[in-house]
Design an enzyme around this catalytic site. Structure first.
Site, PDB file in Angstrom:
ATOM      1  N   ARG A 105       0.826  -1.208   0.000  1.00 62.65           N
ATOM      2  CA  ARG A 105       0.000   0.000   0.000  1.00 62.65           C
ATOM      3  C   ARG A 105       0.865   1.266   0.000  1.00 62.65           C
ATOM      4  O   ARG A 105       0.628   2.199  -0.775  1.00 62.65           O
ATOM      5  CB  ARG A 105      -0.899  -0.011   1.238  1.00 62.65           C
ATOM      6  CG  ARG A 105      -1.816   1.183   1.381  1.00 62.65           C
ATOM      7  CD  ARG A 105      -2.567   1.103   2.706  1.00 62.65           C
ATOM      8  NE  ARG A 105      -3.343  -0.121   2.807  1.00 62.65           N
ATOM      9  CZ  ARG A 105      -4.631  -0.224   2.486  1.00 62.65           C
ATOM     10  NH1 ARG A 105      -5.277   0.837   2.042  1.00 62.65           N
ATOM     11  NH2 ARG A 105      -5.262  -1.365   2.615  1.00 62.65           N
ATOM     12  N   ALA A 129     -10.368   0.329  -2.402  1.00 60.40           N
ATOM     13  CA  ALA A 129      -9.601   1.450  -2.952  1.00 60.40           C
ATOM     14  C   ALA A 129     -10.014   1.736  -4.389  1.00 60.40           C
ATOM     15  O   ALA A 129     -10.076   2.896  -4.816  1.00 60.40           O
ATOM     16  CB  ALA A 129      -8.105   1.153  -2.884  1.00 60.40           C
ATOM     17  N   ARG A 184      -2.708  -8.671  10.045  1.00 62.34           N
ATOM     18  CA  ARG A 184      -2.007  -8.347   8.802  1.00 62.34           C
ATOM     19  C   ARG A 184      -0.518  -8.193   9.087  1.00 62.34           C
ATOM     20  O   ARG A 184      -0.140  -7.670  10.131  1.00 62.34           O
ATOM     21  CB  ARG A 184      -2.524  -7.040   8.207  1.00 62.34           C
ATOM     22  CG  ARG A 184      -4.020  -6.837   8.255  1.00 62.34           C
ATOM     23  CD  ARG A 184      -4.416  -5.475   7.712  1.00 62.34           C
ATOM     24  NE  ARG A 184      -4.109  -5.360   6.310  1.00 62.34           N
ATOM     25  CZ  ARG A 184      -5.029  -5.210   5.353  1.00 62.34           C
ATOM     26  NH1 ARG A 184      -6.303  -5.161   5.664  1.00 62.34           N
ATOM     27  NH2 ARG A 184      -4.681  -5.107   4.098  1.00 62.34           N
ATOM     28  N   ASP A 218     -14.002   5.543   1.470  1.00 63.80           N
ATOM     29  CA  ASP A 218     -14.392   4.912   2.729  1.00 63.80           C
ATOM     30  C   ASP A 218     -15.274   5.800   3.588  1.00 63.80           C
ATOM     31  O   ASP A 218     -16.042   5.302   4.413  1.00 63.80           O
ATOM     32  CB  ASP A 218     -13.151   4.518   3.537  1.00 63.80           C
ATOM     33  CG  ASP A 218     -12.496   3.246   3.033  1.00 63.80           C
ATOM     34  OD1 ASP A 218     -13.098   2.575   2.176  1.00 63.80           O
ATOM     35  OD2 ASP A 218     -11.392   2.933   3.494  1.00 63.80           O
TER      36      ASP A 218
END
Length: 432
Positions: free
Chosen positions: A122, A332, A202, A319
């Protein structure tokens, strides 16, 4: 001289005189800014983070996002993103039962050069887009600016910063994420997030320890890889990227933690090992190499009745308007589609009809976003509630959906085609 499209440098349109302020410099905010710039608007971004940091882990962009990236700087931005992204041309996506049995290998679709797919870190991909917006297009990005509140009237909208500065514009886009301050002004009340009932651990780390272990070195010695393990209400995804140099995993599991104040915490490996008990030992072998992880609570919000404020000068995007579950692999990307659509609507409606532009944007986007959001739930449930007897008969039933109505969508083309009819509808008093 840069290449031209329709007589304009890099496809940029003539100036509209519309001033746009965007709050938030994530992918949604940056895309909205870049697209507003392309469509001839005067745009700037305000972001609370004091500096750009390459944080995070893996993020996915479908072909419908790739089509947007590819239009920037005549494909140059796509070319910069390619080496940062996973290449599964020869590997595919290998899906296992939680016990280790390989169920199916899902082949990687042939890449469309005009609509490429990107999966990468990201922070690294964000840096490419951020630098393009700021350094090459010259879009002002004001970092370290905390927004206290939004305001609007019939003629303008704006933001007030914590130092008392007020910034006015024709339109303000709230691209400030799941904790958006703009949402309260738009809705007229404080919309509290809810737990989705799930959380994700994650992690992203170098292959240093992976390649030393004979159980895991295969994932790092043969190029990029992508493997998944599916269990009852749990799924574990593991990737290696940049030729096996970097490793990334995400584990989605049931979690009812209170998310009133925060949704991201440091994760703890012993908790992960408990969930992976009785799973394929390879999963534990991967996780035990992890130096640090994040415990990310998946926030859910009821569909908002509107994304547009009372005077239709402020609009929520990304979002802030519609959080996605990771299993959609579209969060995204849909934020990017928002930015493209908004920029087109503003140009087509013109400076004298900003409210019409915002209402048309919502009308164009609302149903599509809701339908794509649902795929996150259906994909998760497909894995988490798998009937293994049926899966054995039809292994392809657990492959990740790649539906044409999502991936082949061209947000810019669609907005241009439907805008006139949609504007007439919303201007005629039709309920959004």
């Amino acid at each position: 001289m840069a290449a031209t499209t329709n007589g304009h440098v890099n496809g940029e349109k003539s100036k509209t005189g519309i001033k746009v302020v965007i709050v938030g410099a994530g992918f949604g905010g940056l895309t909205a800014a870049i697209e507003c710039h392309r469509q001839g608007h005067d745009v700037e971004i305000y972001e609370s983070f004091p500096e750009l940091k390459t944080l995070g882990d893996i993020i996915s962009f479908g072909a419908n996002a790739g089509r947007i990236f590819h239009r920037w700087s005549n494909g140059e931005i796509s070319r910069r993103m390619r080496p940062l992204s996973i290449d599964l041309t020869d590997y595919g996506f290998r899906i296992h039962k939680y016990t280790g049995e390989l169920i199916t290998t899902q082949a990687t679709p042939k890449m469309d050069p005009e609509a490429p797919v990107f999966n990468g870190h990201r922070g690294e991909l964000h840096e490419v887009v951020f630098n393009y917006a700021r350094d090459e297009l010259g879009i002002p990005i004001h970092l370290g600016k905390k927004i206290l509140k939004y305001f609007e009237n019939e003629k303008e909208a704006g933001i007030e910063l914590d130092d008392g500065t007020k910034v006015s514009a024709d339109v303000v886009l709230g691209a400030d994420g799941v904790r958006s301050k703009a949402r309260e002004l738009v809705l007229g009340y404080d919309d509290k997030p809810k737990s989705s009932g799930y959380a994700v651990w994650r992690a992203w780390f170098p292959n240093t320890d992976m390649i030393k272990d004979p159980r895991t070195k295969e994932f790092c010695e043969n190029g990029d890889t992508f493997n998944g393990w599916i269990g009852q209400d749990v799924h574990f995804l593991f990737s290696t990227i940049k030729g096996g140099k970097d490793c990334c995993w995400v584990l989605t599991h049931r979690d009812e933690a209170d998310i009133d104040e925060s949704w991201s915490f440091p994760g703890h490996l012993p908790d992960v090992f408990k969930v992976l008990k009785d799973w394929d030992p390879i999963c534990t072998a991967i996780v035990e190499k992890t130096p640090a992880l994040v415990d990310w609570k998946l926030v859910y919000r009821d569909p908002l009745p509107t994304w547009v404020s009372a005077h239709a000068r402020i609009c929520l995007v990304g979002d802030a308007a519609h959080p996605f579950l990771p299993t959609s692999a579209q969060g995204a990307t849909q934020a990017m589609e928002d930015g493209v659509t908004m920029a087109v609507c503003l140009r087509r409606a013109g400076k004298n009809n900003i409210p019409g532009a915002l209402k048309a944007h919502q009308e164009i986007r609302y149903d599509r976003v809701r339908n794509v959001q649902k795929t996150g739930e259906t994909t998760r449930d497909m894995w988490h509630k798998a009937d293994w007897d049926k899966v054995k008969q039809n292994p392809e039933s657990v492959q990740f959906p790649r539906e044409d109505w999502i991936m082949k969508f061209d947000a810019e083309k669609h907005a241009e085609e439907v805008f006139d009819d949609v504007l007439a509808k919303v201007s005629g008093g039709s309920k959004l």
